[in-house]
Scaffold this motif. Structure first.
Motif, PDB file in Angstrom:
ATOM      1  N   PRO A 182     -20.056   8.715 -10.254  1.00  0.00           N
ATOM      2  CA  PRO A 182     -20.978   8.495  -8.357  1.00  0.00           C
ATOM      3  C   PRO A 182     -20.333   7.620  -7.869  1.00  0.00           C
ATOM      4  CG  PRO A 182     -23.030   7.532 -10.839  1.00  0.00           C
ATOM      5  CD  PRO A 182     -20.702   7.864 -11.287  1.00  0.00           C
ATOM      6  N   LYS A 183     -19.977   7.568  -6.754  1.00  0.00           N
ATOM      7  CA  LYS A 183     -20.022   7.175  -6.010  1.00  0.00           C
ATOM      8  C   LYS A 183     -19.792   5.727  -5.451  1.00  0.00           C
ATOM      9  CE  LYS A 183     -19.015   7.687  -0.449  1.00  0.00           C
ATOM     10  NZ  LYS A 183     -19.567   7.529   0.726  1.00  0.00           N
ATOM     11  N   ASN A 184     -20.451   4.943  -5.920  1.00  0.00           N
ATOM     12  CA  ASN A 184     -21.083   3.609  -5.693  1.00  0.00           C
ATOM     13  C   ASN A 184     -21.848   3.446  -7.172  1.00  0.00           C
ATOM     14  OD1 ASN A 184     -20.133   3.196  -3.261  1.00  0.00           O
ATOM     15  ND2 ASN A 184     -22.056   3.901  -2.485  1.00  0.00           N
ATOM     16  N   TYR A 185     -21.432   2.983  -8.077  1.00  0.00           N
ATOM     17  CA  TYR A 185     -21.975   2.979  -9.305  1.00  0.00           C
ATOM     18  C   TYR A 185     -22.103   1.066  -9.652  1.00  0.00           C
ATOM     19  CZ  TYR A 185     -18.409   3.529 -12.477  1.00  0.00           C
ATOM     20  OH  TYR A 185     -17.136   3.534 -13.195  1.00  0.00           O
ATOM     21  N   SER A 186     -22.747   0.250 -11.110  1.00  0.00           N
ATOM     22  CA  SER A 186     -22.092  -0.785 -11.989  1.00  0.00           C
ATOM     23  C   SER A 186     -22.732  -0.331 -13.019  1.00  0.00           C
ATOM     24  CB  SER A 186     -22.626  -2.092 -11.316  1.00  0.00           C
ATOM     25  OG  SER A 186     -24.641  -1.739 -10.634  1.00  0.00           O
ATOM     26  N   TRP A 187     -21.804  -1.211 -14.403  1.00  0.00           N
ATOM     27  CA  TRP A 187     -22.696  -1.228 -15.857  1.00  0.00           C
ATOM     28  C   TRP A 187     -21.781  -1.635 -16.533  1.00  0.00           C
ATOM     29  CZ3 TRP A 187     -18.516  -0.842 -19.046  1.00  0.00           C
ATOM     30  CH2 TRP A 187     -19.023  -0.508 -20.360  1.00  0.00           C
ATOM     31  N   ILE A 188     -22.117  -2.671 -17.013  1.00  0.00           N
ATOM     32  CA  ILE A 188     -22.080  -3.769 -18.003  1.00  0.00           C
ATOM     33  C   ILE A 188     -22.546  -3.261 -19.855  1.00  0.00           C
ATOM     34  CG2 ILE A 188     -24.871  -5.165 -17.365  1.00  0.00           C
ATOM     35  CD1 ILE A 188     -22.731  -7.411 -17.979  1.00  0.00           C
ATOM     36  N   GLN A 189     -21.601  -3.589 -20.368  1.00  0.00           N
ATOM     37  CA  GLN A 189     -22.657  -3.437 -21.917  1.00  0.00           C
ATOM     38  C   GLN A 189     -22.158  -4.573 -22.698  1.00  0.00           C
ATOM     39  OE1 GLN A 189     -20.970  -2.931 -24.819  1.00  0.00           O
ATOM     40  NE2 GLN A 189     -21.877  -3.056 -25.526  1.00  0.00           N
ATOM     41  N   SER A 303     -22.679 -14.811 -22.631  1.00  0.00           N
ATOM     42  CA  SER A 303     -21.396 -14.613 -24.242  1.00  0.00           C
ATOM     43  C   SER A 303     -19.683 -13.862 -22.891  1.00  0.00           C
ATOM     44  CB  SER A 303     -21.242 -12.423 -24.437  1.00  0.00           C
ATOM     45  OG  SER A 303     -20.663 -12.061 -24.695  1.00  0.00           O
ATOM     46  N   SER A 304     -19.323 -14.282 -23.639  1.00  0.00           N
ATOM     47  CA  SER A 304     -17.589 -13.934 -23.423  1.00  0.00           C
ATOM     48  C   SER A 304     -16.802 -12.738 -22.880  1.00  0.00           C
ATOM     49  CB  SER A 304     -16.265 -15.041 -23.064  1.00  0.00           C
ATOM     50  OG  SER A 304     -17.331 -16.080 -23.506  1.00  0.00           O
ATOM     51  N   ASN A 305     -17.839 -11.601 -23.977  1.00  0.00           N
ATOM     52  CA  ASN A 305     -17.248 -10.845 -24.209  1.00  0.00           C
ATOM     53  C   ASN A 305     -17.870  -9.583 -23.554  1.00  0.00           C
ATOM     54  OD1 ASN A 305     -14.771 -11.398 -25.526  1.00  0.00           O
ATOM     55  ND2 ASN A 305     -16.198 -12.379 -27.383  1.00  0.00           N
ATOM     56  N   CYS A 306     -18.153  -8.930 -22.341  1.00  0.00           N
ATOM     57  CA  CYS A 306     -18.421  -7.990 -22.010  1.00  0.00           C
ATOM     58  C   CYS A 306     -17.711  -7.225 -21.617  1.00  0.00           C
ATOM     59  CB  CYS A 306     -19.751  -8.755 -20.586  1.00  0.00           C
ATOM     60  SG  CYS A 306     -21.082  -9.424 -21.764  1.00  0.00           S
ATOM     61  N   ASN A 307     -18.018  -5.383 -21.253  1.00  0.00           N
ATOM     62  CA  ASN A 307     -17.132  -5.087 -20.399  1.00  0.00           C
ATOM     63  C   ASN A 307     -18.517  -4.926 -19.289  1.00  0.00           C
ATOM     64  OD1 ASN A 307     -16.538  -4.770 -23.360  1.00  0.00           O
ATOM     65  ND2 ASN A 307     -15.425  -2.775 -21.628  1.00  0.00           N
ATOM     66  N   PHE A 308     -17.681  -4.478 -17.973  1.00  0.00           N
ATOM     67  CA  PHE A 308     -18.356  -4.585 -16.857  1.00  0.00           C
ATOM     68  C   PHE A 308     -16.932  -3.459 -15.812  1.00  0.00           C
ATOM     69  CE2 PHE A 308     -18.997  -6.704 -12.215  1.00  0.00           C
ATOM     70  CZ  PHE A 308     -20.112  -5.494 -12.132  1.00  0.00           C
ATOM     71  N   GLU A 309     -17.926  -2.616 -15.190  1.00  0.00           N
ATOM     72  CA  GLU A 309     -17.346  -1.573 -13.644  1.00  0.00           C
ATOM     73  C   GLU A 309     -18.327  -2.301 -12.669  1.00  0.00           C
ATOM     74  OE1 GLU A 309     -16.444   1.888 -15.348  1.00  0.00           O
ATOM     75  OE2 GLU A 309     -15.335   1.739 -16.872  1.00  0.00           O
ATOM     76  N   TYR A 310     -17.729  -1.995 -12.262  1.00  0.00           N
ATOM     77  CA  TYR A 310     -18.360  -2.069 -10.324  1.00  0.00           C
ATOM     78  C   TYR A 310     -17.671  -1.236  -9.392  1.00  0.00           C
ATOM     79  CZ  TYR A 310     -20.931  -4.249  -6.281  1.00  0.00           C
ATOM     80  OH  TYR A 310     -21.637  -3.835  -5.243  1.00  0.00           O
ATOM     81  N   VAL A 311     -18.466   0.059  -9.023  1.00  0.00           N
ATOM     82  CA  VAL A 311     -17.424   0.316  -8.207  1.00  0.00           C
ATOM     83  C   VAL A 311     -18.132   0.656  -6.781  1.00  0.00           C
ATOM     84  CG1 VAL A 311     -15.925   2.912  -7.764  1.00  0.00           C
ATOM     85  CG2 VAL A 311     -16.412   1.738 -10.416  1.00  0.00           C
ATOM     86  N   THR A 312     -17.540   0.293  -5.726  1.00  0.00           N
ATOM     87  CA  THR A 312     -17.834   0.836  -4.205  1.00  0.00           C
ATOM     88  C   THR A 312     -16.780   1.292  -3.491  1.00  0.00           C
ATOM     89  OG1 THR A 312     -17.219  -0.958  -3.247  1.00  0.00           O
ATOM     90  CG2 THR A 312     -19.681  -1.501  -4.084  1.00  0.00           C
ATOM     91  N   ASP A 313     -16.975   2.691  -2.722  1.00  0.00           N
ATOM     92  CA  ASP A 313     -16.163   3.438  -1.536  1.00  0.00           C
ATOM     93  C   ASP A 313     -16.029   2.667  -0.868  1.00  0.00           C
ATOM     94  OD1 ASP A 313     -18.338   2.738  -0.174  1.00  0.00           O
ATOM     95  OD2 ASP A 313     -19.151   4.874   0.356  1.00  0.00           O
TER      96      ASP A 313
END
Length: 313
Positions: A182-189, A303-313
């Motif tokens: 996606p062009k813009n998205y956020s994801w956390i796990q 938690s100090s151990n999360c994976n995170f992506e935040y992407v904007t155009d």
């Protein structure tokens, strides 16, 4: 010199049609990748094996590696890619990824990765995370599947001279396929919470679909054996979504996430099947999660151990 056409013909002969791989007959503008995450205490390694076909039909096979401190990209010739028609099993070069675990053997000029990690006691979703959108996968820009919310780990991996011991750690597996991220998205796990059996994954993205677009959300909260989905198709409302966190509400359920980004690592993402977009993933991101049911606080976990992506155009 082996031509691209010969590589494709060899690929068709070697691989049976499989529900575990959808790219058999894709001729252009396509990607398919898996995300195998391994976590123990403050150490995290995510392996991303995958393939892509660009607009000209050129095929690439790769393994991306993401740690707290670095990221690596290793490419392979297409005949070195093998997918089982019977089960989840991805072979690339001398490495293999499956539901039983992974075996890694990568040797490049300045990179050596070797080891194996076994998996046990996988926790799977009770239904497809895409819900009613799953049958329309061929019309979606990007599709998503959660293969395992969490599972136990045992084994070690060495990257150059550093040994990562994952005995007693916890893992996570997901998959994406389509034409583009996606062009813009956020994801956390995150599935690293002291003294709690909890796994959380949430993604919000701009979704083009059949000539229109909408803000889509998929989210799963797995807590002490109970599964809760907060998704677009079951009525979730997105109350907040930015680089500092998310707030999601669906009926009597509300999830609040506060984030503190640290030390992002560069990885490559597809645009029309071509790995031409640089994005950044945060390993070891600090986050706080609050989950409410009927306005009653079910848990408040950090938690100090999360994976995170935040992407904007």
């Amino acid at each position: 010199m082996v031509s691209n056409k010969e590589l494709i013909n060899e690929f068709k002969l070697k691989r049976a049609k499989s529900k575990y791989f959808y790219g058999q007959n894709k001729k252009n503008n396509y990607f398919e990748g898996w995300y195998f995450k391994h976590q123990k205490a403050d150490e995290c390694i995510a392996f991303i094996p995958g393939m892509n076909v660009d607009s000209k039909g050129n095929r690439l096979v790769f393994i991306q590696v993401v740690t707290n401190d670095n990221s690596y990209f290793v490419h392979y010739l297409y005949p070195e890619f093998n997918v089982s028609g019977e089960r989840l099993s991805i072979g690339i070069g001398n490495s293999n990824f499956s539901e039983d675990g992974i075996t890694i053997d990568i040797k490049e000029k300045d990179l050596s990765i070797k080891g194996s990690i076994k998996y046990a006691d996988m926790v799977k979703l009770d239904s497809n995370i895409m819900g009613p959108f799953a049958p329309f996968s061929s019309k979606m820009q990007c599709n998503h599947e959660i293969i395992s919310l969490r599972h136990r780990l045992s084994g070690k991996v060495t990257i150059n001279d550093k040994i990562y011991n994952f005995d007693g750690g916890v893992g996570y597996i997901e998959k994406d396929w389509g034409t583009s991220f996606p062009k813009n998205y956020s994801w956390i796990q995150c599935n690293d919470f002291k003294n709690r059996v909890c796994s959380i994954v949430a993604a919000i993205a701009d979704i083009p679909f059949m000539g229109r677009s909408f803000k889509g959300c998929i989210c799963v909260v797995y807590y002490e054996g109970m599964e809760y989905k907060l998704c677009t198709y079951n009525g979730v409302k997105i109350l907040k979504n930015d680089g500092t966190g998310m707030i999601l509400k669906r009926g009597k359920y509300r999830l609040e996430i506060e984030l503190n980004e640290e030390n992002p690592q560069r990885i490559l993402a597809p645009i029309n099947g071509h790995l031409a977009r640089s994005i950044h993933e945060h390993c070891g991101c600090i986050a706080n999660f609050k989950f409410f049911i009927e306005e009653k606080l079910e848990f408040n976990l950090k938690s100090s151990n999360c994976n995170f992506e935040y992407v904007t155009d």
